[in-house]
Motif scaffolding. Structure first.
Motif, short mmCIF file in Angstrom:
data_model
loop_
_atom_site.label_atom_id
_atom_site.label_comp_id
_atom_site.label_asym_id
_atom_site.label_seq_id
_atom_site.Cartn_x
_atom_site.Cartn_y
_atom_site.Cartn_z
N LEU A 70 0.82 -1.22 0.00
CA LEU A 70 0.00 0.00 0.00
C LEU A 70 0.85 1.27 0.00
N SER A 71 2.05 1.18 0.56
CA SER A 71 2.92 2.36 0.62
C SER A 71 3.51 2.72 -0.74
N VAL A 72 3.61 1.77 -1.65
CA VAL A 72 4.21 2.06 -2.96
C VAL A 72 3.18 2.22 -4.08
N ILE A 73 1.92 1.97 -3.75
CA ILE A 73 0.87 2.06 -4.77
C ILE A 73 0.28 3.47 -4.79
N ASP A 74 0.17 4.00 -6.00
CA ASP A 74 -0.50 5.27 -6.23
C ASP A 74 -1.76 4.93 -7.03
N PRO A 75 -2.93 5.04 -6.42
CA PRO A 75 -4.17 4.62 -7.09
C PRO A 75 -4.39 5.26 -8.46
N GLY A 76 -3.85 6.45 -8.68
CA GLY A 76 -4.02 7.13 -9.96
C GLY A 76 -2.98 6.75 -11.00
N GLU A 77 -2.01 5.94 -10.62
CA GLU A 77 -0.92 5.57 -11.52
C GLU A 77 -0.71 4.06 -11.51
N PRO A 78 -1.58 3.29 -12.19
CA PRO A 78 -1.44 1.83 -12.15
C PRO A 78 -0.10 1.33 -12.69
N ALA A 79 0.37 1.89 -13.80
CA ALA A 79 1.65 1.44 -14.35
C ALA A 79 2.80 1.78 -13.41
N GLY A 80 2.78 2.98 -12.83
CA GLY A 80 3.80 3.37 -11.87
C GLY A 80 3.76 2.53 -10.61
N SER A 81 2.55 2.19 -10.19
CA SER A 81 2.40 1.33 -9.00
C SER A 81 3.00 -0.04 -9.26
N LEU A 82 2.72 -0.60 -10.43
CA LEU A 82 3.28 -1.92 -10.76
C LEU A 82 4.79 -1.86 -10.91
N ALA A 83 5.31 -0.76 -11.45
CA ALA A 83 6.76 -0.61 -11.57
C ALA A 83 7.40 -0.55 -10.17
N ALA A 84 6.77 0.15 -9.25
CA ALA A 84 7.29 0.24 -7.88
C ALA A 84 7.23 -1.12 -7.19
N LEU A 85 6.13 -1.85 -7.39
CA LEU A 85 6.03 -3.19 -6.83
C LEU A 85 7.11 -4.10 -7.42
N ALA A 86 7.31 -4.01 -8.73
CA ALA A 86 8.33 -4.85 -9.38
C ALA A 86 9.72 -4.55 -8.84
N ALA A 87 10.04 -3.28 -8.68
CA ALA A 87 11.36 -2.91 -8.15
C ALA A 87 11.54 -3.43 -6.73
N GLY A 88 10.52 -3.28 -5.90
CA GLY A 88 10.60 -3.76 -4.52
C GLY A 88 10.71 -5.26 -4.42
N ILE A 89 9.93 -5.96 -5.22
CA ILE A 89 9.99 -7.43 -5.23
C ILE A 89 11.33 -7.90 -5.75
N GLY A 90 11.82 -7.24 -6.80
CA GLY A 90 13.14 -7.60 -7.34
C GLY A 90 14.23 -7.42 -6.30
N ALA A 91 14.19 -6.31 -5.59
CA ALA A 91 15.21 -6.05 -4.56
C ALA A 91 15.11 -7.05 -3.41
N ALA A 92 13.89 -7.29 -2.95
CA ALA A 92 13.71 -8.20 -1.80
C ALA A 92 14.09 -9.63 -2.16
N SER A 93 13.73 -10.06 -3.36
CA SER A 93 13.92 -11.46 -3.72
C SER A 93 15.37 -11.81 -4.05
N CYS A 94 16.21 -10.83 -4.12
CA CYS A 94 17.61 -11.10 -4.42
C CYS A 94 18.53 -10.78 -3.25
N GLN A 95 17.96 -10.51 -2.09
CA GLN A 95 18.78 -10.22 -0.91
C GLN A 95 19.41 -11.49 -0.37
N PRO A 96 20.58 -11.37 0.25
CA PRO A 96 21.17 -12.55 0.91
C PRO A 96 20.19 -13.09 1.96
N GLY A 97 20.08 -14.38 2.02
CA GLY A 97 19.19 -15.02 2.99
C GLY A 97 17.76 -15.17 2.51
N PHE A 98 17.48 -14.66 1.32
CA PHE A 98 16.12 -14.79 0.79
C PHE A 98 15.82 -16.26 0.53
#
Length: 188
Positions: A70-98
């Motif tokens: 919810l913190s990265v989603i902008d209801p008026g910007e669906p493409a931007g929201s998905l880009a922010a989710l993708a960046a966050g998921i990409g960063a989290a899923s590649c951290q050591p210990g993931f």
């Protein structure tokens, strides 16, 4: 002597660490009790069963993931929201210990749909699916449920791929997949 809330928090912190790193079934209540440095009586005063602890662990994970989404989603910007989710998921899923998605991991360990643990997993995944549906709706897609399910599948795949890829590559692939769903679904 530690206040009850502090003890409960320490039990949950140990469970979070051990369940995620070693697996839920592979982690005994005794191992958590030992790590926290409490007695069995104290443990069971806070959590009557290990299942209660697992549910509390997953509920805490769900709250944190939901808050982040919810913190990265902008209801008026669906493409931007998905880009922010993708960046966050990409960063989290590649951290050591993931070690993958805590919910997918728990579902693999608790396949019975009536188990309280599995119901907690399913409830969280349903909330995530609803969030993706809201983004799809804001993006103007014609089949919101199908698009939301596709986004969920891409998210799940990115969580698995994180073991193997670089954060930027995972984020770029996920973002491209999300964008393709919005674009193709809007054209139907």
């Amino acid at each position: 002597m530690a206040p009850a809330a502090d003890t409960r928090s320490r039990i949950l912190a140990a469970a979070n660490e051990l369940f995620y790193a070693q697996g839920i079934r592979a982690t005994s209540a005794d191992r958590i009790i030992e790590q926290v440095g409490i007695t069995k009586v104290t443990f069971y005063r806070h959590f009557r069963t290990k299942s209660d602890l697992v549910v509390a662990y997953l509920e805490a994970q769900a709250a944190a993931e939901n808050d982040w989404m919810l913190s990265v989603i902008d209801p008026g910007e669906p493409a931007g929201s998905l880009a922010a989710l993708a960046a966050g998921i990409g960063a989290a899923s590649c951290q050591p210990g993931f070690r993958g998605c805590a919910f997918i991991n728990a579902a693999a360990e608790f396949p019975d749909p009536e188990d309280p643990v599995r119901r907690t997993v399913d409830a969280h995944r349903e909330r995530m699916l609803q969030t993706f549906a809201e983004i799809a709706l804001a993006g103007g897609v014609s089949d919101v449920p199908a698009s939301a399910r596709q986004m969920m599948l891409l998210r799940d795949g990115a969580m698995v791929n994180g073991y193997l890829g670089e954060p930027e590559a995972v984020a770029e692939a996920l973002d491209a997949g999300f964008a393709a769903i919005l674009t193709q679904a809007a054209l139907r």
